[in-house]
Design a protein around this motif. Structure first.
Motif, short mmCIF file in Angstrom:
data_model
loop_
_atom_site.label_atom_id
_atom_site.label_comp_id
_atom_site.label_asym_id
_atom_site.label_seq_id
_atom_site.Cartn_x
_atom_site.Cartn_y
_atom_site.Cartn_z
N LYS A 111 1.16 -1.11 -0.15
CA LYS A 111 -0.03 -0.09 -0.02
C LYS A 111 1.00 1.37 0.10
CE LYS A 111 -3.76 1.54 1.76
NZ LYS A 111 -5.20 1.72 2.93
N GLU A 112 1.38 2.26 -1.31
CA GLU A 112 1.65 3.00 -1.15
C GLU A 112 3.18 3.36 -0.58
OE1 GLU A 112 -0.95 5.95 0.77
OE2 GLU A 112 -2.37 5.97 -0.93
N VAL A 113 3.84 2.08 -1.55
CA VAL A 113 4.97 2.29 -1.12
C VAL A 113 5.79 2.34 -2.44
CG1 VAL A 113 6.82 0.19 -0.67
CG2 VAL A 113 5.01 -0.38 -0.02
N SER A 114 6.99 3.40 -1.19
CA SER A 114 7.92 4.68 -2.01
C SER A 114 9.34 3.99 -1.15
CB SER A 114 7.52 5.66 -1.83
OG SER A 114 6.15 5.76 -2.35
N PHE A 115 10.32 3.78 -2.05
CA PHE A 115 11.80 3.66 -1.78
C PHE A 115 12.52 4.66 -3.30
CE2 PHE A 115 10.29 -0.91 -3.17
CZ PHE A 115 11.14 -1.92 -3.88
N THR A 116 13.55 4.46 -3.18
CA THR A 116 14.70 4.02 -4.53
C THR A 116 15.93 3.55 -4.24
OG1 THR A 116 13.42 6.30 -4.99
CG2 THR A 116 16.67 5.47 -5.78
N ILE A 117 16.50 3.07 -5.00
CA ILE A 117 17.60 1.78 -5.07
C ILE A 117 18.55 2.59 -6.31
CG2 ILE A 117 18.85 -0.63 -4.97
CD1 ILE A 117 15.93 -1.23 -4.36
N LYS A 118 19.75 3.21 -5.42
CA LYS A 118 20.59 3.69 -6.58
C LYS A 118 21.79 2.26 -6.65
CE LYS A 118 20.03 8.28 -4.49
NZ LYS A 118 21.03 9.20 -4.34
N ASN A 119 22.54 2.72 -8.10
CA ASN A 119 23.61 2.17 -8.49
C ASN A 119 24.77 1.68 -7.34
OD1 ASN A 119 24.53 -0.19 -10.36
ND2 ASN A 119 26.44 1.78 -10.23
N GLY A 120 24.20 0.17 -7.54
CA GLY A 120 25.52 -0.07 -6.18
C GLY A 120 25.12 -0.36 -4.88
N GLN A 121 24.00 0.34 -4.79
CA GLN A 121 23.51 -0.48 -3.35
C GLN A 121 23.00 -2.18 -2.83
OE1 GLN A 121 20.03 2.84 -3.01
NE2 GLN A 121 21.46 3.63 -1.30
N SER A 122 23.22 -2.31 -1.95
CA SER A 122 23.11 -3.52 -1.44
C SER A 122 21.36 -3.50 -0.43
CB SER A 122 24.03 -4.19 -0.89
OG SER A 122 24.75 -4.71 -2.27
N VAL A 123 20.06 -3.63 -1.22
CA VAL A 123 19.14 -3.60 -0.09
C VAL A 123 18.51 -4.87 0.01
CG1 VAL A 123 17.02 -2.87 -0.24
CG2 VAL A 123 18.86 -1.25 -1.63
N ALA A 124 18.17 -5.28 1.43
CA ALA A 124 17.48 -5.91 2.38
C ALA A 124 16.30 -6.41 2.15
CB ALA A 124 18.30 -6.91 3.44
N LEU A 125 14.98 -6.85 1.68
CA LEU A 125 13.64 -6.99 2.69
C LEU A 125 12.66 -7.33 3.78
CD1 LEU A 125 12.12 -6.95 -0.68
CD2 LEU A 125 13.04 -4.99 0.73
N VAL A 126 13.10 -6.99 4.82
CA VAL A 126 12.49 -7.76 5.63
C VAL A 126 10.59 -7.15 6.21
CG1 VAL A 126 13.39 -8.27 9.00
CG2 VAL A 126 15.22 -7.35 6.37
N GLY A 127 10.50 -8.56 7.09
CA GLY A 127 9.09 -8.43 7.36
C GLY A 127 8.86 -9.57 7.71
N HIS A 128 7.20 -10.11 7.97
CA HIS A 128 6.92 -10.84 8.45
C HIS A 128 6.86 -11.53 7.42
CE1 HIS A 128 2.82 -9.22 8.45
NE2 HIS A 128 3.88 -8.29 9.08
N SER A 129 5.91 -13.12 7.61
CA SER A 129 5.18 -13.76 6.38
C SER A 129 4.66 -12.23 5.93
CB SER A 129 5.15 -14.70 6.75
OG SER A 129 4.33 -16.14 6.07
N GLY A 130 3.56 -12.42 4.54
CA GLY A 130 2.93 -11.50 4.02
C GLY A 130 3.21 -10.41 3.87
N ALA A 131 3.94 -10.04 4.21
CA ALA A 131 4.84 -8.30 3.89
C ALA A 131 4.63 -7.62 2.99
CB ALA A 131 5.79 -8.22 5.61
#
Length: 454
Positions: free
Chosen positions: A357-377
């Protein structure tokens, strides 16, 4: 017959072969009738000789040789048409399988979220097997007997029209009884197909998830599910069998009554001199030939009904809307300095509340990003959106300031290195599994990838 006509319409590349087979079938049927007529003249020559009314040995020998030649030509035409019929069925199986598989590869991921893979494969197998079985029967048996029946009634009408009428009456009686019988069979067959789809799909899921089944000691429940499904299917089959044999009794009864009437007419007319011995032999022979398709009528209609119900799901899959075209040639150059942005992205699966729901983020070149959250998030959902398995319900995804919707899914996926949470292996070599994403990879690259993966 609706689905069978649809098969005929979509298989245009095979129409010339089908026409050739039909011509051979007609030729073979005509030759068989002609052989029976020659037998009549042979018997007449022998009768004339026995009654001291003439009879010519040269004519007799000529007729016997002609009968042999006609029978031989009929045999050749039958064997060739049967061989071409098998070839046609094989070609059609290939054509229909390719068409189905091509369609499946173009379907959106949302279709596979709601369907059991074993069920999809079972629908394909049943559709192809029933269609091929019907067409094998059609080219090798149904069409020849149908054509021969028409010619047989025509010849009978020439010699004795009351006998021809009695013979003809058998066909609508048999057809009506067989039609009603097979309609009842077909209704129950649809129920059996649904049970079989669930059962085959469940078996495939159990085999694929055996550690899960054993881990929860659920083997007994899984066994009971399959056993109960088989019992339910057998109960339906018993009902089908009972209906079939009841109607089969009435089919046999109608045949015996008509046969009795035909015998009275033939023997009485011959006794009174209205028919020669040769004509009597010809009529009895032709009537026996006419009985062959009658005996097969229920089988023929059952084959048609089975092909109709078996191909129902096949055409349902072909009728689904496709969103991808894997045959499209797209040059996917590697992106330099990519920037990925989610802008107020929302998403919900069919018949579900919002997962994102209305998720916003930016990932730039070379960045490492981890998505963390409970099951179904929504972690897997974000990855699925990145792979263009789905499109956002609202908001937009941007790649280097260009909307994701403007990029072809080939381009997107070929710019993503992907490792799934669960490892899936194809029944192939280690080399082919490692190089699945890049079949052109050299052995050195494959060995290096294996070392990197320890």
């Amino acid at each position: 017959m609706k689905n069978i006509f649809r098969i005929i319409l979509i298989s245009k590349p095979l129409h010339p072969l089908a026409i050739l087979i039909a011509c051979l079938i007609v030729a073979s049927s005509l030759l068989q009738i002609f052989a029976a007529i020659l037998l009549k003249f042979i018997v007449d020559q022998i009768t004339l000789k026995v009654q001291d009314k003439g009879g010519d040995i040269q004519i007799l020998i000529t007729l016997i040789i002609a009968a042999f030649c006609v029978s031989f030509l009929s045999l050749v035409a039958t064997v060739v048409s049967n061989r071409l019929g098998d070839h046609f069925a094989g070609r059609l199986q290939k054509f229909l399988t390719e068409k189905f598989y091509d369609k499946v590869l173009r379907l959106p991921q949302s279709y596979f979220d709601s369907e059991i893979s074993g069920k999809v494969i079972n629908q394909l197998n049943r559709g192809i097997v029933t269609i091929r079985g019907f067409l094998n029967s059609a080219t090798n048996f149904i069409l020849p007997t149908f054509v021969q029946s028409i010619f047989t009634i025509g010849v009978l009408a020439y010699y004795n029209w009351p006998i021809a009428i009695f013979t003809f009456i058998l066909f609508p009686i048999y057809l009506l009884l067989s039609y009603y019988s097979t309609v009842q069979w077909g209704k129950e067959e649809v129920k059996k197909n649904k049970i079989e789809d669930k059962m085959r799909g469940r078996m495939q899921e159990v085999i694929a998830n055996m550690p899960l089944v054993k881990g929860f000691t659920n083997e007994a429940n899984e066994y009971s599910f399959i056993s109960n499904s088989l019992s339910e299917s057998n109960d339906i089959y018993a009902k089908q069998s009972k209906t079939y044999h009841i109607f089969d009794f009435f089919r046999g009864l109608s045949l015996n009554i008509i046969l009795f009437a035909v015998n009275i007419l033939v023997f009485y007319n011959t006794f009174q001199g209205g028919l020669t011995i040769g004509e009597m032999v010809l009529i009895l022979q032709l009537f026996n030939q006419a009985r062959i398709p009658l005996f097969a009528m229920s089988f023929i209609l059952t084959q048609i009904q089975t092909a109709e119900s078996g191909s129902k799901e096949y055409f349902e899959v072909l009728g689904l809307e496709t969103v991808e075209n894997y045959r499209k040639q797209v040059t996917a150059k590697k992106l330099a300095n990519p920037v990925l942005a989610f802008d107020q992205v929302s998403f919900n699966y069919e018949k579900s509340n919002d997962v994102l729901k209305e998720v916003s983020f930016t990932i730039k070149n070379g960045q490492s990003v981890a998505l963390v959250g409970h099951s179904g998030a929504g972690k897997s959902t974000i990855v699925n959106l990145l792979l263009k398995f789905y499109n956002p319900s609202s908001g937009r995804i941007m790649l280097n300031n260009t909307p994701y919707s403007e990029h072809d899914y080939h381009f997107i996926r070929q710019n993503i290195a992907l490792v799934f949470q669960e490892n899936e292996l194809f029944s192939s070599t280690i080399k082919e599994n490692v190089a699945y994403g890049n079949p052109a990879a050299a052995d050195k690259e494959i060995i290096n990838a294996l070392k990197l993966a320890n």
